[in-house]
Write an enzyme that holds these catalytic residues in place. Structure first.
Site, mmCIF file in Angstrom:
data_model
loop_
_atom_site.group_PDB
_atom_site.id
_atom_site.type_symbol
_atom_site.label_atom_id
_atom_site.label_comp_id
_atom_site.label_asym_id
_atom_site.label_seq_id
_atom_site.Cartn_x
_atom_site.Cartn_y
_atom_site.Cartn_z
ATOM 1 N N LYS A 22 0.836 -1.175 0.066
ATOM 2 C CA LYS A 22 0.160 0.073 -0.025
ATOM 3 C C LYS A 22 0.751 1.137 -0.177
ATOM 4 C CE LYS A 22 -3.019 0.517 3.393
ATOM 5 N NZ LYS A 22 -2.616 1.701 4.298
ATOM 6 N N SER A 23 1.812 1.215 1.022
ATOM 7 C CA SER A 23 2.783 2.581 0.816
ATOM 8 C C SER A 23 3.371 2.594 -0.196
ATOM 9 C CB SER A 23 3.821 2.268 2.066
ATOM 10 O OG SER A 23 3.104 2.182 3.261
ATOM 11 N N ARG A 27 2.933 5.850 -3.310
ATOM 12 C CA ARG A 27 4.070 6.643 -3.790
ATOM 13 C C ARG A 27 4.418 6.338 -5.215
ATOM 14 N NH1 ARG A 27 4.017 5.658 1.687
ATOM 15 N NH2 ARG A 27 5.342 6.579 3.087
ATOM 16 N N SER A 167 7.083 9.239 12.107
ATOM 17 C CA SER A 167 6.126 9.008 11.001
ATOM 18 C C SER A 167 6.561 8.976 9.816
ATOM 19 C CB SER A 167 4.992 10.168 11.323
ATOM 20 O OG SER A 167 4.090 10.040 10.362
ATOM 21 N N GLN A 169 4.761 9.346 7.395
ATOM 22 C CA GLN A 169 3.805 10.094 6.502
ATOM 23 C C GLN A 169 3.978 11.603 6.651
ATOM 24 O OE1 GLN A 169 -0.188 9.175 7.908
ATOM 25 N NE2 GLN A 169 -0.121 7.038 6.862
ATOM 26 N N ASP A 320 2.041 -1.036 11.993
ATOM 27 C CA ASP A 320 0.568 -1.602 11.538
ATOM 28 C C ASP A 320 0.245 -2.938 12.067
ATOM 29 O OD1 ASP A 320 0.050 1.079 10.288
ATOM 30 O OD2 ASP A 320 0.831 0.538 8.344
ATOM 31 N N LYS A 347 -4.477 5.699 14.701
ATOM 32 C CA LYS A 347 -4.348 5.230 13.680
ATOM 33 C C LYS A 347 -6.155 5.190 13.197
ATOM 34 C CE LYS A 347 -0.240 4.272 13.101
ATOM 35 N NZ LYS A 347 0.517 5.011 12.186
ATOM 36 N N ARG A 351 -6.307 1.891 18.283
ATOM 37 C CA ARG A 351 -6.061 0.255 18.080
ATOM 38 C C ARG A 351 -5.833 -0.082 19.346
ATOM 39 N NH1 ARG A 351 -3.106 0.211 12.120
ATOM 40 N NH2 ARG A 351 -4.752 0.353 10.921
ATOM 41 N N ARG A 395 -7.375 -3.228 9.740
ATOM 42 C CA ARG A 395 -6.566 -4.296 10.604
ATOM 43 C C ARG A 395 -6.962 -4.616 11.893
ATOM 44 N NH1 ARG A 395 -2.594 -3.920 7.068
ATOM 45 N NH2 ARG A 395 -1.977 -1.992 6.125
HETATM 46 C C1 S3P Z 1 2.311 4.723 6.142
HETATM 47 C C2 S3P Z 1 3.046 5.040 7.557
HETATM 48 C C3 S3P Z 1 2.553 4.735 8.704
HETATM 49 C C4 S3P Z 1 1.587 3.584 8.685
HETATM 50 C C5 S3P Z 1 0.543 3.835 7.413
HETATM 51 C C6 S3P Z 1 1.294 3.784 6.254
HETATM 52 C C7 S3P Z 1 3.063 5.201 5.001
HETATM 53 O O1 S3P Z 1 1.939 5.905 9.263
HETATM 54 O O2 S3P Z 1 0.832 3.611 9.863
HETATM 55 O O3 S3P Z 1 -0.322 2.821 7.433
HETATM 56 O O4 S3P Z 1 2.705 4.813 3.881
HETATM 57 O O5 S3P Z 1 3.825 6.286 5.191
HETATM 58 P P1 S3P Z 1 2.586 6.992 10.293
HETATM 59 O O6 S3P Z 1 3.286 7.952 9.465
HETATM 60 O O7 S3P Z 1 1.548 7.837 10.660
HETATM 61 O O8 S3P Z 1 3.095 6.092 11.553
#
Ligand code: S3P
Length: 442
Positions: A22-23, A27, A167, A169, A320, A347, A351, A395
């Site tokens: 997914k990540s 991107r 993070s 993100q 996750d 999240k 969670r 999840r």
């Molecule tokens: C992700 C970063 C994580 C993760 C999320 C996906 C990403 O979040 O929990 O499912 O793709 O960069 P955080 O950056 O808030 O930890």
């Protein structure tokens, strides 16, 4: 609401592929939209979260088309996206919202982001604060929540920022904004998080360097305003999705499965390290590289597990995976302690609370503090026989359905529809291995 029931069936046997990471999928689409020319993506995760990113990028002027198994992105160049005519709805996807805020911070027009009830309750200030220093402005709902209108900077400024939360993100939002800024943008992470943005930017030819500092901090520096050209990308299978069949196979006696083509980036594979410490039989088969990312097949065999202490320093590499690790811990011999997991409270749901309430419904002895969890395992999967609320959280839904594959009595999850955000075909993949997971909505 779509109630799903999971019942114990035979041992799990066979070979599977899990959907794309997914990540990396988010991107690939986003950076492809900022490149000049065509990016071809193979193995893109076709889930609700990733499709939310694709739709938003289309609204911002990128061309995104599916051609059989290949996704083609026609990019607009760095800084070349256009003002959308409608609100961008990111559904349940925090990654879409936060990374797009970074991209939009470098584009001189307003755009409004919204999402579902879960996403609209998640903190956005952590991303907005550094992006304001880069020149963007934001109008948010109280508490820094969505909907948010971002107005990007005419001349974004490069910054040097030490992250306050671990993070990926937040890091990625700053780096993506930095792509539109002249000169060097630096992010310092005290606890290194997943580096897919850095790997993908490097794959597109952006000048980006990472170096470790004394004490374990990581410094990432990107040189902005690069011309980047479209690329070919192959997305590996998502370790965060592989985690579910993997733990199911560990728990159900006699199981023996092979999961193909899983991304095993060390900044994502803390779950494997933890399960191996618990005594799990997980073999990393044929390790290789795919578009700059480490990939392997995972051979998993059932066996008994013992409790484990997971230090907070490991949390970013398995952030996750705590819901499914909690199921393994509840089934292990002895006590497990997860430290430094306060981030789980923000999240897709809280969670920690969802894990605690869910496990308690099955009679598991569990304690929580603000940022830790203690689970007293009995050496066998909890008995099942209750319904768990999924709280708009994929999840949580999948973790408890996996528990049901090994419990003596069925587990029902009140709403399995959030699973579509990350793992379309979850039940079919599990049932192909011998599980019994089905929709029981009247
Ligand atoms: C992700 C970063 C994580 C993760 C999320 C996906 C990403 O979040 O929990 O499912 O793709 O960069 P955080 O950056 O808030 O930890």
């Amino acid at each position: 609401m779509m109630a799903i029931k999971s019942e114990k069936n035979g041992p799990l046997r066979g070979e599977i592929d899990v959907p794309g990471d997914k990540s990396i999928s988010h991107r690939a689409l986003m950076i492809g939209a900022l490149a000049v020319g065509e990016t071809r993506i193979l193995g893109l995760l076709e889930s609700e979260d990733v499709l939310a990113t694709a739709n938003a990028l289309r609204q911002l002027g990128a061309g995104i088309d599916q051609d059989g198994e290949i996704w083609r992105v026609t990019g607009r160049g760095v800084g070349g996206l256009a003002e959308p005519s409608t609100v961008l709805d990111l559904g349940n996807s925090g990654t879409s919202a936060r990374l797009l805020m970074g991209i939009l911070a470098g584009h001189d027009f307003p755009a409004t982001l919204t999402g579902d009830a879960s996403l609209s309750d998640r903190p956005m200030e952590r991303v907005m604060a550094p992006l304001r220093f880069m020149g963007a402005s934001f109008a948010a709902r109280s508490g820094g929540r969505l909907p948010v209108t971002v107005t990007g900077a005419e001349q974004p400024l490069p910054i040097s920022e030490t992250l306050k939360v671990a993070s990926a993100q937040v890091k990625s939002a700053i780096l993506l904004a930095g792509l539109c800024a002249p000169g060097k943008t630096t992010v310092i992470e005290l606890h290194p998080s997943r580096d897919h943005t850095e790997n993908m930017l490097a794959h597109f030819g952006v000048k980006i360097e990472s170096k470790m500092r004394d004490g374990g901090a990581k410094e990432i520096t990107l040189t902005g305003q690069a011309e980047i050209a479209g690329q070919e990308i192959q997305v590996p299978g998502d370790i965060s999705s592989a985690a579910y069949p993997l733990v199911a196979a560990l728990l159900l006696p006699g199981s023996d499965i092979l999961i193909h083509n899983v991304g095993v980036n060390p900044l994502r594979s803390g779950l494997i390290d933890t399960l191996v410490e618990m005594g799990a039989s997980i073999e990393i088969v044929d390790p290789r590289k795919l578009a700059g990312e480490p990939v392997a097949d995972l051979a998993v065999r059932a066996g008994s597990l013992t409790g484990v202490s997971v230090p907070g320093s490991r949390a970013p590499s398995m952030i996750d995976e705590y819901p499914i690790l909690a199921i393994a811990a509840a089934s292990a011999h002895g006590t497990s302690v997860f430290e430094g997991v306060g981030e789980l409270r923000v999240k897709e749901s809280d969670r920690l609370d969802a894990i605690v309430q869910g496990l308690k419904a099955f009679g598991v002895d569990v304690e929580e503090t603000r940022d830790s969890l203690t689970i007293h395992g009995t050496g066998a999967p909890p008995k099942g026989g209750a319904t768990v609320a999924s709280r708009l959280d994929h999840r949580i839904a999948m973790a408890f359905l996996i528990m049901g594959t090994a419990s003596d009595h069925a587990v029902i999850v009140d709403d399995g529809s959030p699973i579509e955000t990350s793992f379309p075909g979850f039940a079919a993949v599990m049932n192909g291995l011998g599980a019994d997971i089905r929709d029981v909505t009247e």
